[in-house]
Design an enzyme around this catalytic site. Sequence first.
Site, PDB file in Angstrom:
ATOM      1  N   LYS A 126      55.268  39.457 110.915  1.00  0.00           N
ATOM      2  CA  LYS A 126      55.639  40.843 110.592  1.00  0.00           C
ATOM      3  C   LYS A 126      56.021  41.514 111.898  1.00  0.00           C
ATOM      4  O   LYS A 126      55.532  41.126 112.953  1.00  0.00           O
ATOM      5  CB  LYS A 126      54.428  41.571 109.984  1.00  0.00           C
ATOM      6  CG  LYS A 126      54.807  42.761 109.152  1.00  0.00           C
ATOM      7  CD  LYS A 126      55.031  42.371 107.706  1.00  0.00           C
ATOM      8  CE  LYS A 126      55.658  43.468 106.895  1.00  0.00           C
ATOM      9  NZ  LYS A 126      55.748  43.079 105.474  1.00  0.00           N
ATOM     10  N   ASP A 166      61.688  45.745 105.509  1.00  0.00           N
ATOM     11  CA  ASP A 166      60.429  46.278 104.967  1.00  0.00           C
ATOM     12  C   ASP A 166      60.661  47.792 104.936  1.00  0.00           C
ATOM     13  O   ASP A 166      61.828  48.232 104.935  1.00  0.00           O
ATOM     14  CB  ASP A 166      59.250  45.871 105.867  1.00  0.00           C
ATOM     15  CG  ASP A 166      57.896  46.037 105.185  1.00  0.00           C
ATOM     16  OD1 ASP A 166      57.517  45.172 104.386  1.00  0.00           O
ATOM     17  OD2 ASP A 166      57.208  47.056 105.425  1.00  0.00           O
TER      18      ASP A 166
HETATM   19  N1  GLU Z   1      58.889  42.906 103.611  1.00  0.00           N
HETATM   20  C1  GLU Z   1      58.835  42.049 102.454  1.00  0.00           C
HETATM   21  C2  GLU Z   1      57.397  41.640 102.218  1.00  0.00           C
HETATM   22  O1  GLU Z   1      56.482  42.377 102.517  1.00  0.00           O
HETATM   23  C3  GLU Z   1      59.831  40.900 102.514  1.00  0.00           C
HETATM   24  C4  GLU Z   1      59.690  39.972 103.677  1.00  0.00           C
HETATM   25  C5  GLU Z   1      60.792  38.910 103.763  1.00  0.00           C
HETATM   26  O2  GLU Z   1      61.650  38.862 102.891  1.00  0.00           O
HETATM   27  O3  GLU Z   1      60.741  38.153 104.738  1.00  0.00           O
HETATM   28  O4  GLU Z   1      57.103  40.600 101.670  1.00  0.00           O
END
Ligand code: GLU
Length: 444
Positions: A126, A166
């Site tokens: 993240k 996100d």
């Molecule tokens: N931000 C999204 C999540 O919390 C997607 C992350 C992604 O597609 O890598 O899963």
Amino acid sequence: MSYVTEVYDNLQKKHPYEPEFLEAAKRILDSLEPIVSANEEVYRKNALLERFVEPERIITFRVPWTDDKGVNHVNLGYRVQFNSAIGPYKGGLRFHPSVTQSILKFLGMEQTLKNSLTGLPIGGGKGGSDFDPHGKSDAEVMRFCQSFMTELYKYVGKDVDVPAGDIGVGGREVGYLYGQYKRITNLYEGVLTGKGLTFGGSLARTEATGYGLVYITNEMVKAAGKDLAGKTVVVSGSGNVAQYAIQKAHELGAKVVTCSDSNGYVYDPNGINFDVLCQIKQVERGRIKEYAKRVPGSEYHDGEKPWGVKCDIALPCATQNEINGADARKLLDNGCWCVAEGANMPSDADAIDAYLAAKILYMPAKAANAGGVAVSALEMSQNSERLSWSFEEVDKMLHNIMVNIYNNVATAAKKYGYEGNFVVGANIAGFEKVANAMLGQGVV
Ligand code: GLU
């Protein structure tokens, strides 16, 4: 002292200034107790939990950028590369003033388990920045994204770490980030997901989190002998996840009567009009109170959340900790018998305790919103084979993935003696694969 408690106490000593991370780690570790005690000897010998709770690497950097008036600003940038046992780090970038290392570590740990639940080969990561894209011009957002990627490009790559969007990072930001990565590295590769359809994005990625949320909700509701059709649903949020959850819930015959933003919520007894919502949020980038001005019969409630509205099912799709214990009790008092989380950790610990005590159907975020990252992994596959799949193909795979997640979560809960407790089920089912991969790869 139990192994889980020992590891948590140590973590608390090491990171006293990271409350969000500690809270998430405690909740996850506590629910892993059944699998940890069944494997304690081998886990201890391999320092498995001590390794699982620490990110493999954290990169922090400054992000200097210039606004339209020529004034210079400096934000903080981060990438938390949490766990690569089952694949390259994968997870979104969040641009929001609340972003700190503690929040990104909590989200990175969640993401590791979520990505494992998809059954696809993606590790957990993240990242993001305390930059606030709201109120910034396109040119300012572009310059910020270019500066952010000018540092981040050193640490990511299609087989290393694949970020995505996100909160605060959507198609526009992913596009600017991708353009700068390509320019610096001269590589046309799938280093980000959620890209535009003309440069490697997957069909159905935009819809995936919201659709996946409704698919798994439908599975859970069916397994309880009920049906989504005819049910009243309360949704919070009005971004990408909320929009497509509303569209799919309507397609399956339910009626979604609310959506919201950080200022308030709208109630529409006839069911939220998807086209009006998309016009306001996607085209005009406006506030949700606009909805009530345009749709007769709907009401805007300023400064309130929708949890007091009578419903069968609640789908929180806004942000973390948007439902506290009192909100959860309001939902229960009004007859809500099912909660599934589109946002990451929208229910706080008290709210979850209230759902579990009331024995309602409750699917936690890491399982319920895994459809987004699952289709991101499918985007990575399409980029690797330099092909794109049709909307129907991707949507069908997404549906199968969500059904499998439901089955794996329900089975794990039952196997460890917690039938119907999908918090325990999701954490254990996600953790089991990561733990086995970590054990197989030695102490690294
Ligand atoms: N931000 C999204 C999540 O919390 C997607 C992350 C992604 O597609 O890598 O899963």
